[in-house]
Design a protein around this motif. Structure first.
Motif, PDB file in Angstrom:
ATOM      1  N   ALA A 173     -52.612  -4.740  15.357  1.00 63.51           N
ATOM      2  CA  ALA A 173     -51.663  -3.660  15.638  1.00 63.51           C
ATOM      3  C   ALA A 173     -50.642  -4.089  16.687  1.00 63.51           C
ATOM      4  CB  ALA A 173     -52.419  -2.421  16.117  1.00 63.51           C
ATOM      5  N   LYS A 174     -49.392  -3.665  16.501  1.00 63.38           N
ATOM      6  CA  LYS A 174     -48.305  -3.972  17.425  1.00 63.38           C
ATOM      7  C   LYS A 174     -47.889  -2.705  18.162  1.00 63.38           C
ATOM      8  CE  LYS A 174     -47.975  -8.238  15.903  1.00 63.38           C
ATOM      9  NZ  LYS A 174     -48.358  -9.391  16.744  1.00 63.38           N
ATOM     10  N   GLY A 177     -45.511   0.130  19.447  1.00 59.41           N
ATOM     11  CA  GLY A 177     -44.366   0.773  18.833  1.00 59.41           C
ATOM     12  C   GLY A 177     -44.596   1.171  17.391  1.00 59.41           C
ATOM     13  N   GLY A 178     -45.784   0.890  16.873  1.00 56.70           N
ATOM     14  CA  GLY A 178     -46.096   1.299  15.501  1.00 56.70           C
ATOM     15  C   GLY A 178     -45.330   0.546  14.435  1.00 56.70           C
ATOM     16  N   GLU A 179     -45.026  -0.739  14.667  1.00 51.00           N
ATOM     17  CA  GLU A 179     -44.284  -1.534  13.690  1.00 51.00           C
ATOM     18  C   GLU A 179     -45.054  -1.631  12.372  1.00 51.00           C
ATOM     19  OE1 GLU A 179     -42.511  -6.098  13.203  1.00 51.00           O
ATOM     20  OE2 GLU A 179     -43.633  -5.501  14.995  1.00 51.00           O
ATOM     21  N   LYS A 180     -44.339  -1.415  11.280  1.00 50.94           N
ATOM     22  CA  LYS A 180     -44.945  -1.459   9.953  1.00 50.94           C
ATOM     23  C   LYS A 180     -44.800  -2.848   9.332  1.00 50.94           C
ATOM     24  CE  LYS A 180     -45.831   3.070   9.509  1.00 50.94           C
ATOM     25  NZ  LYS A 180     -47.186   3.636   9.300  1.00 50.94           N
ATOM     26  N   THR A 181     -45.788  -3.231   8.568  1.00 55.62           N
ATOM     27  CA  THR A 181     -45.700  -4.421   7.727  1.00 55.62           C
ATOM     28  C   THR A 181     -45.799  -3.948   6.286  1.00 55.62           C
ATOM     29  OG1 THR A 181     -46.713  -5.872   9.373  1.00 55.62           O
ATOM     30  CG2 THR A 181     -46.766  -6.603   7.069  1.00 55.62           C
ATOM     31  N   VAL A 182     -44.712  -4.092   5.551  1.00 56.97           N
ATOM     32  CA  VAL A 182     -44.668  -3.614   4.173  1.00 56.97           C
ATOM     33  C   VAL A 182     -44.804  -4.801   3.220  1.00 56.97           C
ATOM     34  CG1 VAL A 182     -43.351  -2.331   2.451  1.00 56.97           C
ATOM     35  CG2 VAL A 182     -43.224  -1.675   4.869  1.00 56.97           C
ATOM     36  N   ILE A 183     -45.700  -4.671   2.269  1.00 58.49           N
ATOM     37  CA  ILE A 183     -45.947  -5.723   1.276  1.00 58.49           C
ATOM     38  C   ILE A 183     -45.429  -5.250  -0.075  1.00 58.49           C
ATOM     39  CG2 ILE A 183     -47.698  -7.166   0.186  1.00 58.49           C
ATOM     40  CD1 ILE A 183     -49.505  -6.552   2.619  1.00 58.49           C
ATOM     41  N   ALA A 184     -44.475  -5.977  -0.624  1.00 58.73           N
ATOM     42  CA  ALA A 184     -43.934  -5.649  -1.945  1.00 58.73           C
ATOM     43  C   ALA A 184     -44.887  -6.179  -3.009  1.00 58.73           C
ATOM     44  CB  ALA A 184     -42.549  -6.256  -2.114  1.00 58.73           C
ATOM     45  N   MET A 185     -45.344  -5.303  -3.886  1.00 54.94           N
ATOM     46  CA  MET A 185     -46.323  -5.665  -4.909  1.00 54.94           C
ATOM     47  C   MET A 185     -45.695  -5.567  -6.297  1.00 54.94           C
ATOM     48  SD  MET A 185     -49.028  -6.195  -3.010  1.00 54.94           S
ATOM     49  CE  MET A 185     -50.271  -6.374  -4.292  1.00 54.94           C
ATOM     50  N   ASP A 186     -46.087  -6.480  -7.163  1.00 55.03           N
ATOM     51  CA  ASP A 186     -45.627  -6.411  -8.544  1.00 55.03           C
ATOM     52  C   ASP A 186     -46.669  -7.051  -9.447  1.00 55.03           C
ATOM     53  OD1 ASP A 186     -44.004  -5.738 -10.627  1.00 55.03           O
ATOM     54  OD2 ASP A 186     -42.471  -7.271 -10.267  1.00 55.03           O
ATOM     55  N   GLY A 187     -46.554  -6.821 -10.731  1.00 56.29           N
ATOM     56  CA  GLY A 187     -47.483  -7.376 -11.704  1.00 56.29           C
ATOM     57  C   GLY A 187     -48.286  -6.288 -12.390  1.00 56.29           C
ATOM     58  N   ASN A 219     -58.111  -0.699  -0.172  1.00 55.86           N
ATOM     59  CA  ASN A 219     -59.208  -0.306   0.699  1.00 55.86           C
ATOM     60  C   ASN A 219     -59.784  -1.499   1.452  1.00 55.86           C
ATOM     61  OD1 ASN A 219     -58.980   2.368  -0.115  1.00 55.86           O
ATOM     62  ND2 ASN A 219     -60.564   2.196  -1.677  1.00 55.86           N
ATOM     63  N   THR A 220     -59.819  -2.652   0.791  1.00 60.72           N
ATOM     64  CA  THR A 220     -60.375  -3.842   1.430  1.00 60.72           C
ATOM     65  C   THR A 220     -59.468  -4.359   2.528  1.00 60.72           C
ATOM     66  OG1 THR A 220     -61.487  -4.439  -0.647  1.00 60.72           O
ATOM     67  CG2 THR A 220     -61.292  -6.153   1.019  1.00 60.72           C
ATOM     68  N   VAL A 221     -58.157  -4.329   2.297  1.00 56.72           N
ATOM     69  CA  VAL A 221     -57.230  -4.736   3.359  1.00 56.72           C
ATOM     70  C   VAL A 221     -57.421  -3.838   4.582  1.00 56.72           C
ATOM     71  CG1 VAL A 221     -54.791  -4.858   4.034  1.00 56.72           C
ATOM     72  CG2 VAL A 221     -55.517  -5.772   1.831  1.00 56.72           C
ATOM     73  N   ALA A 222     -57.547  -2.538   4.350  1.00 58.56           N
ATOM     74  CA  ALA A 222     -57.777  -1.606   5.456  1.00 58.56           C
ATOM     75  C   ALA A 222     -59.086  -1.927   6.176  1.00 58.56           C
ATOM     76  CB  ALA A 222     -57.798  -0.173   4.930  1.00 58.56           C
ATOM     77  N   GLU A 223     -60.114  -2.255   5.415  1.00 60.05           N
ATOM     78  CA  GLU A 223     -61.411  -2.619   5.999  1.00 60.05           C
ATOM     79  C   GLU A 223     -61.293  -3.864   6.873  1.00 60.05           C
ATOM     80  OE1 GLU A 223     -65.426  -4.785   4.245  1.00 60.05           O
ATOM     81  OE2 GLU A 223     -64.364  -3.356   2.951  1.00 60.05           O
ATOM     82  N   LEU A 224     -60.527  -4.847   6.411  1.00 60.18           N
ATOM     83  CA  LEU A 224     -60.430  -6.133   7.104  1.00 60.18           C
ATOM     84  C   LEU A 224     -59.585  -6.063   8.378  1.00 60.18           C
ATOM     85  CD1 LEU A 224     -60.036  -8.533   4.038  1.00 60.18           C
ATOM     86  CD2 LEU A 224     -62.069  -8.184   5.449  1.00 60.18           C
ATOM     87  N   VAL A 225     -58.522  -5.278   8.355  1.00 58.60           N
ATOM     88  CA  VAL A 225     -57.655  -5.211   9.545  1.00 58.60           C
ATOM     89  C   VAL A 225     -58.141  -4.172  10.538  1.00 58.60           C
ATOM     90  CG1 VAL A 225     -55.644  -6.005   8.251  1.00 58.60           C
ATOM     91  CG2 VAL A 225     -56.023  -3.547   8.532  1.00 58.60           C
ATOM     92  N   GLY A 226     -59.011  -3.305  10.115  1.00 54.08           N
ATOM     93  CA  GLY A 226     -59.559  -2.301  11.014  1.00 54.08           C
ATOM     94  C   GLY A 226     -58.807  -0.988  10.946  1.00 54.08           C
ATOM     95  N   GLU A 227     -59.510   0.068  11.309  1.00 51.18           N
ATOM     96  CA  GLU A 227     -58.956   1.420  11.195  1.00 51.18           C
ATOM     97  C   GLU A 227     -57.675   1.589  12.003  1.00 51.18           C
ATOM     98  OE1 GLU A 227     -60.380   6.042  12.112  1.00 51.18           O
ATOM     99  OE2 GLU A 227     -61.829   4.378  12.184  1.00 51.18           O
ATOM    100  N   GLU A 228     -57.614   0.985  13.192  1.00 50.51           N
ATOM    101  CA  GLU A 228     -56.461   1.168  14.067  1.00 50.51           C
ATOM    102  C   GLU A 228     -55.184   0.607  13.459  1.00 50.51           C
ATOM    103  OE1 GLU A 228     -54.982  -0.095  18.591  1.00 50.51           O
ATOM    104  OE2 GLU A 228     -56.984  -0.653  17.875  1.00 50.51           O
ATOM    105  N   HIS A 229     -55.324  -0.523  12.767  1.00 49.91           N
ATOM    106  CA  HIS A 229     -54.149  -1.217  12.233  1.00 49.91           C
ATOM    107  C   HIS A 229     -53.868  -0.870  10.778  1.00 49.91           C
ATOM    108  CE1 HIS A 229     -51.049  -4.146  11.861  1.00 49.91           C
ATOM    109  NE2 HIS A 229     -51.760  -5.099  11.288  1.00 49.91           N
ATOM    110  N   ALA A 230     -54.828  -0.271  10.091  1.00 46.44           N
ATOM    111  CA  ALA A 230     -54.717  -0.045   8.639  1.00 46.44           C
ATOM    112  C   ALA A 230     -53.478   0.768   8.268  1.00 46.44           C
ATOM    113  CB  ALA A 230     -55.972   0.641   8.113  1.00 46.44           C
ATOM    114  N   SER A 231     -53.142   1.760   9.082  1.00 44.70           N
ATOM    115  CA  SER A 231     -52.008   2.627   8.740  1.00 44.70           C
ATOM    116  C   SER A 231     -50.665   1.916   8.843  1.00 44.70           C
ATOM    117  CB  SER A 231     -52.004   3.861   9.650  1.00 44.70           C
ATOM    118  OG  SER A 231     -51.861   3.479  11.005  1.00 44.70           O
ATOM    119  N   SER A 232     -50.620   0.777   9.499  1.00 48.80           N
ATOM    120  CA  SER A 232     -49.349   0.053   9.637  1.00 48.80           C
ATOM    121  C   SER A 232     -49.135  -0.965   8.525  1.00 48.80           C
ATOM    122  CB  SER A 232     -49.288  -0.652  10.997  1.00 48.80           C
ATOM    123  OG  SER A 232     -50.286  -1.660  11.096  1.00 48.80           O
TER     124      SER A 232
END
Length: 525
Positions: free
Chosen positions: A457-458, A460-470, A485-498
């Motif tokens: 987590a950074k 100021g609440g900086e977002k990291t947006v991942i463009a998905m396709d396929g 859900n797995t990405v959220a699990e791996l980065v942790g609850e605090e950072h998952a929303s970003s």
């Protein structure tokens, strides 16, 4: 008569005992077979296990390989290809831009009108054309003249809709899906043809130069501003063992899956959302690209780009680690492929292979545990007969009797009837395979986030947006949910929303046009 009656009674009793014994034997045999089915399922599930600690080890290994690939050519299984894209769209671009998507026996030409920050993509249209077989083995001039003629016709229609400013040359993004060595944002040398093309005098030539000369011959006032090479020389070819386009599930292009429209996907995502810094393709194949600091690329030689950034095409399908949970079915699929030992990560997470893994597990159960009866269904022995779209449909069957599962097994494998118990086993296998693939893809994403310094987590609440396709990501809902859900699990609850996932737009088409816009000669005018 008494003796006769007694004899008949004895015979009757013996018959009853015989029938009972037969029933018992059948039940014991059936019980034994079912126990073997359950043993195979349990073993497979254990070998496909992806606990959090293993996923983090895989992510760390991905990060290490990324560093090695940036340090030197051939220093890693990850190619970490320099794309020469140092300016991604900002959303402020305005004007009309074109794209040419040459990927096989058909090609597309696109026109995109951009209206700047407020209006976005105002209008888009495209036309498709087939390349005559004679031109696929003729001369370079003949092929590119034909393409230029189609572009000329497409441009002529522009006069009815748009007024091109005097003195301003039209600009084009060129997606070229053949092996080439890219040397700048708008130059690349053709290494060899694939997909049935055999034009000898084009090999070794700069494809942008060849197209530019044809445009001049046909008096088309157009400049190639960006080359999006969708098939790098380093990329190994993978055979698609089925000829039909997998419904609407995957992007299919003749006989080769395209997995490298990732940079176009990144451009499309960045145009819509300035916080996009990474793109992932999950379709027939899989790949990822991200924005790297140019000074963090030791193998980069020459002046640093003005932006200070460079888009890197990871080619993550070729990632391999001892931590990957590989099974006997994965090893068999790999050994029998055209590129054994390569694209291991892709072979366990992408749409081309998930259905094939399911087929191999079912085949073993049919051979060892008579899962579909005393005979093995002949079609079950055919490689790639069971495709990931069908696997997805079975996995996501919510009917009480799993009707879709039964219908799929009947239509694809000619299995006339299956019990509800067996259908549930098939769904469980689908879940094991899809969950493993999605969680491993999530680990790959974490590895890239770690390399970018965005895994925590950074302020100021900086977002990291991942463009998905396929198509795999878009249409296989259970896979998509598991990945997120797995990405959220791996980065942790605090950072998952970003960490935000956004479905991107047509990378090979609109993405190429947007790259033409971001590399326009008229950006400051």
């Amino acid at each position: 008569m008494g003796k006769v009656a007694v004899g008949a009674a004895v015979i009757g009793a013996a018959a009853v005992v015989g029938v009972a014994a037969l029933v018992v034997r059948q039940r014991m045999r059936s019980s034994g077979r079912w126990a073997r089915v359950m043993a195979i399922v349990k073993e497979f599930e254990e070998k496909c296990g992806t606990p959090e600690i293993k996923l983090k080890q895989i992510a760390d290994a991905m990060t290490v390989e990324m560093h090695a690939g940036l340090a030197s050519e051939g220093g890693s299984k990850l190619k970490m290809l320099i794309s020469y894209v140092d300016n991604l769209p900002t959303g402020d671009e305005e004007g009309v831009f074109y794209a040419l998507d040459l990927g096989g026996t058909n090609f597309r030409v696109l026109r995109v009108q951009l209206g700047g920050r407020e209006a976005g993509i105002v209008h888009q249209e495209f036309a498709e054309a087939s390349i005559p077989p004679a031109l696929m083995s003729g001369s370079s001039d003949a092929l590119f003249d034909y393409i230029a003629e189609k572009l000329a016709s497409f441009v002529d229609e522009e006069e009815k809709l748009y007024n091109q400013p005097p003195g301003k040359e039209r600009e084009l993004g060129f997606t070229f899906s053949f092996p080439c060595m890219q040397t700048s944002i708008n130059s690349g040398t053709l290494i060899r043809w694939t997909k049935g093309f055999s034009i000898d005098d084009a090999v070794g030539q700069d494809v942008v130069d060849e197209l530019t000369k044809a445009l001049k011959r046909k008096r088309v006032d157009m400049r190639v501003a960006a080359l999006v090479s969708s098939f790098f020389v380093q990329k190994f070819c993978v055979q698609v063992l089925f000829s039909d386009c997998l419904d609407a599930f995957f992007f299919c292009d003749d006989d080769l899956p395209q997995v490298n429209d990732t940079i176009g996907t990144l451009a499309g995502g960045k145009y819509v959302n300035k916080d996009v810094s990474m793109a992932v393709i999950l379709g027939t194949g899989s790949n990822a690209a991200y924005v790297e600091r140019a000074q963090a690329i030791p193998k980069w030689h020459g002046p640093l780009p003005e932006s200070g950034d460079m888009v890197i095409n990871i080619e993550w399908g070729n990632f391999r680690s001892s931590c990957l949970p590989l099974t006997e079915y994965d090893h068999a699929t790999d050994v029998e492929s055209l590129n054994p030992g390569e694209q291991i990560f892709e072979k366990i997470i992408s749409g081309m292979y998930l259905g094939e893994i399911l087929r191999r597990v079912l085949l073993r159960m049919a051979e060892e545990a008579f899962f579909f009866g005393d005979e093995v269904p002949p079609k079950l022995k055919i490689a790639f007969v069971l495709r990931t779209p069908e696997m997805s449909a079975m996995h996501q069957d919510t009917s009480p009797d799993l009707k879709r599962v039964g219908e799929t097994l009947k239509s694809i494998l000619d299995v006339s009837s299956t019990s509800l118990k067996k259908r549930r086993v098939v769904v469980e296998l689908c879940n094991i395979i899809a969950t493993r693939g999605a969680r491993l893809a999530a680990a790959g994403i974490l590895g890239v986030l770690k390399k970018m310094g965005r895994d925590t987590a950074k302020e100021g609440g900086e977002k990291t947006v991942i463009a998905m396709d396929g198509g795999l990501y878009e249409h296989y809902t259970e896979y998509r949910k598991s990945l997120q859900n797995t990405v959220a699990e791996l980065v942790g609850e605090e950072h998952a929303s970003s960490i935000v996932f956004e479905q991107s737009i047509d990378g090979s088409g609109i993405g190429a046009a947007l790259l033409a816009a971001s590399h326009s000669l008229y950006l400051n005018q």
